[in-house]
Design a protein around this motif. Structure first.
Motif, PDB file in Angstrom:
ATOM      1  N   LEU A 278       0.835  -1.202   0.000  1.00  0.00           N
ATOM      2  CA  LEU A 278       0.000   0.000   0.000  1.00  0.00           C
ATOM      3  C   LEU A 278       0.871   1.254   0.000  1.00  0.00           C
ATOM      4  N   LEU A 279       1.978   1.227   0.716  1.00  0.00           N
ATOM      5  CA  LEU A 279       2.908   2.352   0.698  1.00  0.00           C
ATOM      6  C   LEU A 279       3.504   2.536  -0.697  1.00  0.00           C
ATOM      7  N   HIS A 280       3.839   1.436  -1.349  1.00  0.00           N
ATOM      8  CA  HIS A 280       4.375   1.491  -2.712  1.00  0.00           C
ATOM      9  C   HIS A 280       3.363   2.137  -3.661  1.00  0.00           C
ATOM     10  N   ILE A 281       2.100   1.788  -3.525  1.00  0.00           N
ATOM     11  CA  ILE A 281       1.071   2.363  -4.396  1.00  0.00           C
ATOM     12  C   ILE A 281       0.915   3.860  -4.126  1.00  0.00           C
ATOM     13  N   ILE A 282       1.038   4.276  -2.877  1.00  0.00           N
ATOM     14  CA  ILE A 282       1.027   5.712  -2.575  1.00  0.00           C
ATOM     15  C   ILE A 282       2.175   6.407  -3.302  1.00  0.00           C
ATOM     16  N   LEU A 283       3.342   5.778  -3.331  1.00  0.00           N
ATOM     17  CA  LEU A 283       4.476   6.347  -4.064  1.00  0.00           C
ATOM     18  C   LEU A 283       4.172   6.480  -5.553  1.00  0.00           C
ATOM     19  N   GLU A 284       3.334   5.606  -6.084  1.00  0.00           N
ATOM     20  CA  GLU A 284       3.020   5.616  -7.515  1.00  0.00           C
ATOM     21  C   GLU A 284       2.023   6.700  -7.905  1.00  0.00           C
ATOM     22  N   GLN A 285       1.435   7.368  -6.943  1.00  0.00           N
ATOM     23  CA  GLN A 285       0.436   8.391  -7.256  1.00  0.00           C
ATOM     24  C   GLN A 285       1.053   9.506  -8.097  1.00  0.00           C
ATOM     25  N   GLN A 286       0.519   9.701  -9.300  1.00  0.00           N
ATOM     26  CA  GLN A 286       0.837  10.845 -10.163  1.00  0.00           C
ATOM     27  C   GLN A 286       2.311  10.939 -10.545  1.00  0.00           C
TER      28      GLN A 286
ATOM     29  N   MET B  60      -7.181  -4.364  -6.729  1.00  0.00           N
ATOM     30  CA  MET B  60      -6.932  -5.151  -7.931  1.00  0.00           C
ATOM     31  C   MET B  60      -5.714  -6.049  -7.796  1.00  0.00           C
ATOM     32  N   GLU B  61      -4.615  -5.503  -7.266  1.00  0.00           N
ATOM     33  CA  GLU B  61      -3.335  -6.201  -7.348  1.00  0.00           C
ATOM     34  C   GLU B  61      -2.927  -6.892  -6.053  1.00  0.00           C
ATOM     35  N   ALA B  62      -3.385  -6.404  -4.916  1.00  0.00           N
ATOM     36  CA  ALA B  62      -3.053  -7.051  -3.643  1.00  0.00           C
ATOM     37  C   ALA B  62      -4.172  -7.987  -3.187  1.00  0.00           C
ATOM     38  N   LEU B  63      -5.412  -7.508  -3.275  1.00  0.00           N
ATOM     39  CA  LEU B  63      -6.548  -8.353  -2.898  1.00  0.00           C
ATOM     40  C   LEU B  63      -7.072  -9.165  -4.074  1.00  0.00           C
ATOM     41  N   LEU B  64      -6.650  -8.806  -5.291  1.00  0.00           N
ATOM     42  CA  LEU B  64      -6.991  -9.548  -6.512  1.00  0.00           C
ATOM     43  C   LEU B  64      -8.501  -9.653  -6.724  1.00  0.00           C
ATOM     44  N   ARG B  65      -9.202  -8.555  -6.444  1.00  0.00           N
ATOM     45  CA  ARG B  65     -10.642  -8.531  -6.672  1.00  0.00           C
ATOM     46  C   ARG B  65     -10.922  -8.483  -8.181  1.00  0.00           C
ATOM     47  N   PRO B  66     -11.909  -9.227  -8.663  1.00  0.00           N
ATOM     48  CA  PRO B  66     -12.117  -9.359 -10.108  1.00  0.00           C
ATOM     49  C   PRO B  66     -12.911  -8.238 -10.768  1.00  0.00           C
ATOM     50  N   ASP B  67     -13.636  -7.432  -9.988  1.00  0.00           N
ATOM     51  CA  ASP B  67     -14.546  -6.468 -10.611  1.00  0.00           C
ATOM     52  C   ASP B  67     -14.267  -5.043 -10.143  1.00  0.00           C
ATOM     53  N   VAL B  68     -12.995  -4.668 -10.148  1.00  0.00           N
ATOM     54  CA  VAL B  68     -12.583  -3.309  -9.791  1.00  0.00           C
ATOM     55  C   VAL B  68     -12.090  -2.622 -11.062  1.00  0.00           C
ATOM     56  N   TRP B  69     -12.446  -1.372 -11.230  1.00  0.00           N
ATOM     57  CA  TRP B  69     -12.156  -0.635 -12.470  1.00  0.00           C
ATOM     58  C   TRP B  69     -11.614   0.741 -12.097  1.00  0.00           C
ATOM     59  N   PRO B  70     -10.315   0.990 -12.273  1.00  0.00           N
ATOM     60  CA  PRO B  70      -9.714   2.263 -11.851  1.00  0.00           C
ATOM     61  C   PRO B  70      -9.931   3.364 -12.887  1.00  0.00           C
ATOM     62  N   SER B  71     -11.098   3.967 -12.866  1.00  0.00           N
ATOM     63  CA  SER B  71     -11.469   4.917 -13.919  1.00  0.00           C
ATOM     64  C   SER B  71     -10.620   6.185 -13.915  1.00  0.00           C
ATOM     65  N   GLY B  72      -9.857   6.415 -12.859  1.00  0.00           N
ATOM     66  CA  GLY B  72      -8.969   7.567 -12.835  1.00  0.00           C
ATOM     67  C   GLY B  72      -7.555   7.264 -13.298  1.00  0.00           C
TER      68      GLY B  72
ATOM     69  N   GLY C 171      -7.031   7.710  -1.963  1.00  0.00           N
ATOM     70  CA  GLY C 171      -8.257   8.020  -2.686  1.00  0.00           C
ATOM     71  C   GLY C 171      -8.708   6.832  -3.507  1.00  0.00           C
ATOM     72  N   ASP C 172      -9.601   7.099  -4.444  1.00  0.00           N
ATOM     73  CA  ASP C 172     -10.161   6.013  -5.251  1.00  0.00           C
ATOM     74  C   ASP C 172      -9.085   5.249  -6.014  1.00  0.00           C
ATOM     75  N   TRP C 173      -8.154   5.982  -6.643  1.00  0.00           N
ATOM     76  CA  TRP C 173      -7.150   5.301  -7.465  1.00  0.00           C
ATOM     77  C   TRP C 173      -6.302   4.357  -6.621  1.00  0.00           C
ATOM     78  N   THR C 174      -5.779   4.847  -5.505  1.00  0.00           N
ATOM     79  CA  THR C 174      -4.924   4.021  -4.649  1.00  0.00           C
ATOM     80  C   THR C 174      -5.693   2.826  -4.106  1.00  0.00           C
ATOM     81  N   ALA C 175      -6.919   3.059  -3.659  1.00  0.00           N
ATOM     82  CA  ALA C 175      -7.736   1.958  -3.147  1.00  0.00           C
ATOM     83  C   ALA C 175      -8.004   0.928  -4.234  1.00  0.00           C
ATOM     84  N   ASN C 176      -8.328   1.393  -5.436  1.00  0.00           N
ATOM     85  CA  ASN C 176      -8.642   0.463  -6.521  1.00  0.00           C
ATOM     86  C   ASN C 176      -7.432  -0.371  -6.931  1.00  0.00           C
ATOM     87  N   ILE C 177      -6.265   0.248  -7.023  1.00  0.00           N
ATOM     88  CA  ILE C 177      -5.071  -0.510  -7.404  1.00  0.00           C
ATOM     89  C   ILE C 177      -4.740  -1.545  -6.333  1.00  0.00           C
ATOM     90  N   TYR C 178      -4.869  -1.182  -5.067  1.00  0.00           N
ATOM     91  CA  TYR C 178      -4.621  -2.150  -3.996  1.00  0.00           C
ATOM     92  C   TYR C 178      -5.617  -3.305  -4.081  1.00  0.00           C
TER      93      TYR C 178
END
Length: 212
Positions: A52-60, A151-163, A142-149
């Protein structure tokens, strides 16, 4: 939709391929991507604080820039736990590659995990909306960070990062759009891929990274 077509709660390599086949049978553009480049990777990450910290680093920023900062952080802190992260001073975080804002977000996340206000292990048992709500209760997520986590950490099948900018650029090219779709337009596009939106996003990303 009948229950037999509903995806499991978590993706793995086999289920990913099932979702790819389901989508390709219904969307010729996605089928062309898979025909040309093969099925997309699962792109799984281990759940927990470090990811989750890594994904925060990936923001923008570019993924390469975030990866470099995360690698430097890993060289300074072993293991990368919330407590060890909080022991780092501002100067060290700047040297690693954290902006002042992301250092603050990282510390807020670390404190939330330590004090129990965010139980990352418990997220696996919750539905998507509740996972997103709990993650977004932490400032800096925010939405983007939550969605990427999700998708890739929890591997949820129906998440769509529209941002997601890469997803928007890929959608423009794959769908032959005149311009890059806005987040609202991308959200509308994603509706056709339920209940496998996270698989569809991976196919678009696969095109983005493979087509050059």
């Amino acid at each position: 939709m009948s229950e037999q077509h509903l995806p499991p709660k978590q993706l793995d390599e086999r289920i990913l391929l099932h979702g790819v086949a389901y989508l390709c049978a219904r969307d010729a553009d996605l089928a062309r991507v898979v025909d040309e480049f093969g099925p997309p990777p699962l792109w799984a990450r281990p759940p927990g604080f470090a990811t989750l910290l890594h994904i925060i680093l990936e923001q923008q920023v570019s993924l390469a820039s975030a990866h470099a900062a995360f690698r430097k952080l890993g060289e300074r802190v072993r293991p990368l736990t919330p407590g060890n992260f909080l022991a780092l001073d501002d100067a060290t975080l700047r040297e690693v590659g954290f902006s002042r804002q992301k250092a603050r977000y990282g510390r807020l996340l670390a404190r939330a995990v330590l004090d129990g206000s965010l139980d990352l292990e418990a997220l696996a048992e919750l539905d998507d909306d509740e996972v997103r709500r709990r993650l977004k209760s932490i400032k800096g997520i925010g939405d983007w960070t939550a969605n990427i986590y999700m998708m890739e950490a929890l591997l949820r099948p129906d998440v769509w990062p529209s941002g997601d900018l890469a997803l928007a650029n890929a959608a423009r090219r794959v769908k032959g759009l005149a311009r890059r779709p806005s987040p609202v337009q991308l959200e509308e596009l994603g509706q056709r891929y339920r209940p496998w939106r996270a698989v569809a996003a991976r196919i678009f990303w696969h095109h983005y990274l493979s087509a050059g």
